[in-house]
Design a protein around this motif. Sequence first.
Motif, mmCIF file in Angstrom:
data_model
loop_
_atom_site.group_PDB
_atom_site.id
_atom_site.type_symbol
_atom_site.label_atom_id
_atom_site.label_comp_id
_atom_site.label_asym_id
_atom_site.label_seq_id
_atom_site.Cartn_x
_atom_site.Cartn_y
_atom_site.Cartn_z
ATOM 1 N N GLN A 88 0.940 -1.134 0.075
ATOM 2 C CA GLN A 88 0.041 -0.134 0.069
ATOM 3 C C GLN A 88 0.891 1.173 -0.066
ATOM 4 N N SER A 91 2.355 1.672 -3.388
ATOM 5 C CA SER A 91 1.194 2.333 -4.305
ATOM 6 C C SER A 91 1.116 3.895 -4.155
ATOM 7 N N VAL A 92 0.993 4.433 -2.831
ATOM 8 C CA VAL A 92 0.939 5.662 -2.532
ATOM 9 C C VAL A 92 2.231 6.352 -3.036
ATOM 10 N N TYR A 95 1.962 6.750 -6.784
ATOM 11 C CA TYR A 95 0.987 8.132 -6.943
ATOM 12 C C TYR A 95 1.541 9.509 -6.701
ATOM 13 N N PHE A 114 -4.351 11.456 -0.859
ATOM 14 C CA PHE A 114 -3.378 10.371 -0.595
ATOM 15 C C PHE A 114 -3.823 10.029 0.937
ATOM 16 N N LEU A 117 -5.855 7.218 0.618
ATOM 17 C CA LEU A 117 -5.282 5.990 -0.024
ATOM 18 C C LEU A 117 -4.371 5.395 0.899
#
Length: 311
Positions: A88, A91-92, A95, A114, A117
Amino acid sequence: MDMAPCPYECKAVNRSACGIQYSKPRQAPFCAIPHTSSWPAILQTPKEADRAEPYRPAAALLVTGDDPDAQANLTAGLLPQPNLRAAQLLSVQRYLEGFSADVGSESGAVPAEFLSLLGLSLGTSARIQAGLYLETALVGEEPSLYALWPNGTCATLGLAGSANTSLPTMLEAMVNASNPAAVAATINQRLAGLLSDAASNGSTGAALAGRVSGIKMNCTDVVMARQADAAELQRSLYCGYHQARCNGSAATNQYAAGFDWRGTNATRFAPDLYYNDTYGLPRNEAPSVYQRVPQVRSGCCAGLAGVQQTR
């Protein structure tokens, strides 16, 4: 009037530089914006002093439904437990890197989505300001931000009673609570590196890292207060306002939201949602133009998704 030719010569043209800093007021609205500022869904949450007894200092959500078992399962999904893992975080990170690449070094945009997220459910008691594009939970005269967790979670995170916790501290506590110790140490090291790398990645990265590090929030436990039926739920909400003077008392006992699941189950979605509109009432200078409804809807959908995943 002197109509002589301009004595200056244009030496260079940069057609990609477009924005308010380069344009006249009449021109700026026509410039493309790669990424506008954006905000996570935030639940309108009463100030601690106004929260309902006997749950205070915790916040409370009112819940009811036709089927007790379905109600319990749906309610369990309203707020997630801390769950911040390596995948996770990666992924952030990707981003945010994409965001910085899109907006360039001159942007003042804030990618605050975010926060969602990362697995945070957020609340605020900040007053809504009519016509203001910025979310007053994060900016303004009296910003307030609550990290909302199932009741008892703040003690598990080691943050019970703590005020103005920095975002990096909150994230580290989330990592520690959702991973084995050895794995948590590695993830926290990567988390620190993420902010360090952002700060060294030009002016946009430094500004972004500064915004992230500057976010403060209060860890807030949330009690799911079950009601016998819709009538009791509605009365509890009504009596929460001191103007109601229920039982002759002028005490304030406010709730963040209410969920009547009615006949909702894994195949049928039919809830009634109640949101706190304290600041939606018009003031003398102007009416409010928005209410904080999305987080109520997001929580409701999360509850349903949790039930469907267990089928």
